[in-house]
Design a protein around this motif. Structure first.
Motif, short mmCIF file in Angstrom:
data_model
loop_
_atom_site.label_atom_id
_atom_site.label_comp_id
_atom_site.label_asym_id
_atom_site.label_seq_id
_atom_site.Cartn_x
_atom_site.Cartn_y
_atom_site.Cartn_z
N UNK A 229 137.57 45.63 35.75
CA UNK A 229 137.27 46.89 35.08
C UNK A 229 135.83 46.84 34.58
N UNK A 230 135.10 47.95 34.81
CA UNK A 230 133.72 48.03 34.32
C UNK A 230 133.69 48.03 32.81
N UNK A 231 134.72 48.59 32.18
CA UNK A 231 134.78 48.64 30.72
C UNK A 231 135.16 47.30 30.10
N UNK A 232 135.64 46.38 30.94
CA UNK A 232 135.98 45.03 30.48
C UNK A 232 135.25 44.04 31.37
N UNK A 233 133.94 43.88 31.16
CA UNK A 233 133.09 43.18 32.12
C UNK A 233 133.30 41.68 32.22
N UNK A 234 134.31 41.14 31.54
CA UNK A 234 134.58 39.71 31.62
C UNK A 234 135.93 39.40 32.27
N UNK A 235 136.67 40.43 32.64
CA UNK A 235 137.99 40.23 33.26
C UNK A 235 137.86 40.21 34.79
N UNK A 236 138.49 39.21 35.38
CA UNK A 236 138.43 39.01 36.83
C UNK A 236 139.81 38.71 37.38
N UNK A 237 139.99 39.05 38.64
CA UNK A 237 141.20 38.66 39.36
C UNK A 237 140.85 37.50 40.27
N UNK A 238 141.68 36.47 40.25
CA UNK A 238 141.48 35.30 41.10
C UNK A 238 142.35 35.41 42.34
N UNK A 239 141.75 35.14 43.51
CA UNK A 239 142.51 34.93 44.75
C UNK A 239 141.93 33.67 45.38
N UNK A 240 142.66 32.57 45.24
CA UNK A 240 142.19 31.28 45.76
C UNK A 240 143.16 30.84 46.86
N UNK A 241 142.69 30.92 48.09
CA UNK A 241 143.50 30.51 49.24
C UNK A 241 143.21 29.04 49.54
N UNK A 242 144.24 28.23 49.45
CA UNK A 242 144.03 26.80 49.60
C UNK A 242 145.27 26.16 50.21
#
Length: 420
Positions: A229-242
């Motif tokens: 979210x642009x309004x929450x500039x520190x939140x990220x979604x992780x997708x780690x394929x391993x």
């Protein structure tokens, strides 16, 4: 004893994002449509008060083509009213070398490259659109248990898990990778295990995500950090394929230790990273149906094809299927052609199957290229990435194709022609 219901013009098995989108796209035709869904559907009203610090761990990177389709259907304004993160840049680099590519919307004279949207929000918006049409009926908590061969007119008789029997000229399988529609139809599929699990969760980064998608190819597989979210500039979604072994070891870590592992894997580009939600592991398999259609039957989305998530194209391919099939069926209906007709349905298959195979093959090449390779290959790989980053016309053409602003797009996915 089974109950025979009134026939529907069209039955869609699966009321996920793709199934709902197809129903919404076909609603203006006036066809009577039945949607079947085994799970209870979350109403859009449940999302009216979304907490600013809680996100769905399943997200989609929507291309311009997908957002154009959703806008045409009337769902995009609902999505934007809830939550969508426009991303303007992409940084992709080789964690085992020095190669790096930067993609920018500014270079393409576009406001953004795409949007990261939580799956539950896309689904809720499409459900809200579908529920506006009186000729669309949704039955929840049921699925398919039997499927007849085509009758003389090409239609199908469907037996549901509640023993109801329904007749329809056309059954659409939009019921996911383990599609019951595909199984009952006898349509085979080529599939194999990627040997990867995808870890997904929500993160908080010390530094702003800068409305940027970050992807690094690690020794074990690609790791992506997607802005939420642009309004929450520190939140990220992780997708780690391993690898499964590595995925299990990562899942066994504490939230603090996993955050440190992610921080190190991305070279501390966003400072310290914290894990703030449950970590889920998804087994990744490639599947492709040997055919998408039969008399009175068609497969779309994951029921027809699944690919590796490294480029985030899965749901976008499904939405392209929707736009293509809706266009074919609308034209056939207006021309008075039977929706059961294999001649009609093969028009959709010709438009989409080759395109989907090409995308699957491209993702497989990238997956293999950025897997664990000998040192000389890693050197050539890094040099290639550096070289491509300097070839702006080629690089921008590639990203425009990935964005869905160029290529062989169905009409519903094409942006309006600008008039100056």
């Amino acid at each position: 004893m089974s109950e025979t219901k009134v026939s529907f013009d069209l039955v869609i098995s699966g009321a996920g994002m793709v199934g709902l989108a197809l129903a919404a796209a076909l609603a203006p035709t006036g066809l009577r449509i039945l949607l079947l869904e085994q799970q209870a559907l979350e109403q859009s009203s449940a999302l009216d008060a979304l907490p600013s610090d809680r996100f769905d761990v399943r997200v989609s990177a929507l291309t311009k083509a997908s957002s154009q389709l959703l806008d045409f259907l009337g769902a995009w304004s609902v999505i934007e009213g809830l939550r969508a993160a426009a991303y303007t840049d992409m940084h992709v680099w080789d964690g085992m070398g020095r190669g790096e590519i930067h993609f920018s919307a500014d270079e393409l004279h576009e406001p953004c490259l795409g949007h990261i949207v939580e799956n539950r929000i896309i689904h809720a918006a499409l459900l809200q659109v579908v529920q506006q049409y009186a000729q669309i009926e949704i039955i929840q908590g049921v699925g398919l248990s039997a499927l007849s061969a085509p009758d003389a007119a090409g239609g199908r008789q469907i037996t549901l898990t509640n023993n109801d029997v329904i007749h329809t000229p056309l059954l659409i399988g939009a019921d996911g990778a383990l599609s019951k529609t595909r199984q009952l139809s006898g349509i085979g599929a080529t599939e194999w295990d990627y040997g990867h699990h995808a870890l997904v969760t929500t993160l908080i980064s010390e530094q702003s995500h800068q409305n940027t998608c970050w992807q690094v190819f690690t020794e074990d597989g690609p790791l992506a950090l997607l802005p939420l979210a642009s309004s929450s500039p520190h939140y990220l979604s992780l997708v780690w394929s391993t690898s499964p072994t590595h995925a299990r070891s990562l899942q066994a870590l504490s939230a603090e230790a996993l955050g440190q592992a992610i921080t190190q894997a991305v070279g501390q580009r966003l400072g310290d990273i914290r894990v703030v939600d449950q970590v889920t592991a998804l087994n990744l398999r490639q599947r492709h149906a040997h055919q998408y259609v039969d008399t009175g039957l068609a497969l779309i989305g994951d029921a027809a094809h699944t690919i590796h998530p490294l480029a985030g194209q899965g749901v976008n391919l499904g939405f392209l299927d929707v736009a293509s099939l809706a266009d074919v069926l609308t034209q056939a209906h207006q021309a008075g052609e039977s929706l059961s007709s294999l001649t009609v349905l093969r028009r959709f298959q010709r438009q989409r199957r080759a395109e989907n195979i090409k995308m699957a093959a491209t993702m497989e090449v990238f997956r293999r290229l950025f897997g664990h390779r000998p040192a000389p290959i890693r050197l050539l790989r890094s040099l290639g990435m550096k070289g491509l980053d300097q070839l702006a016309p080629v690089k921008n053409h590639l990203v425009a194709m990935a964005m869905g602003t160029k290529g062989n797009l169905p009409p519903l996915c094409r942006a309006p022609v600008r008039v100056f």
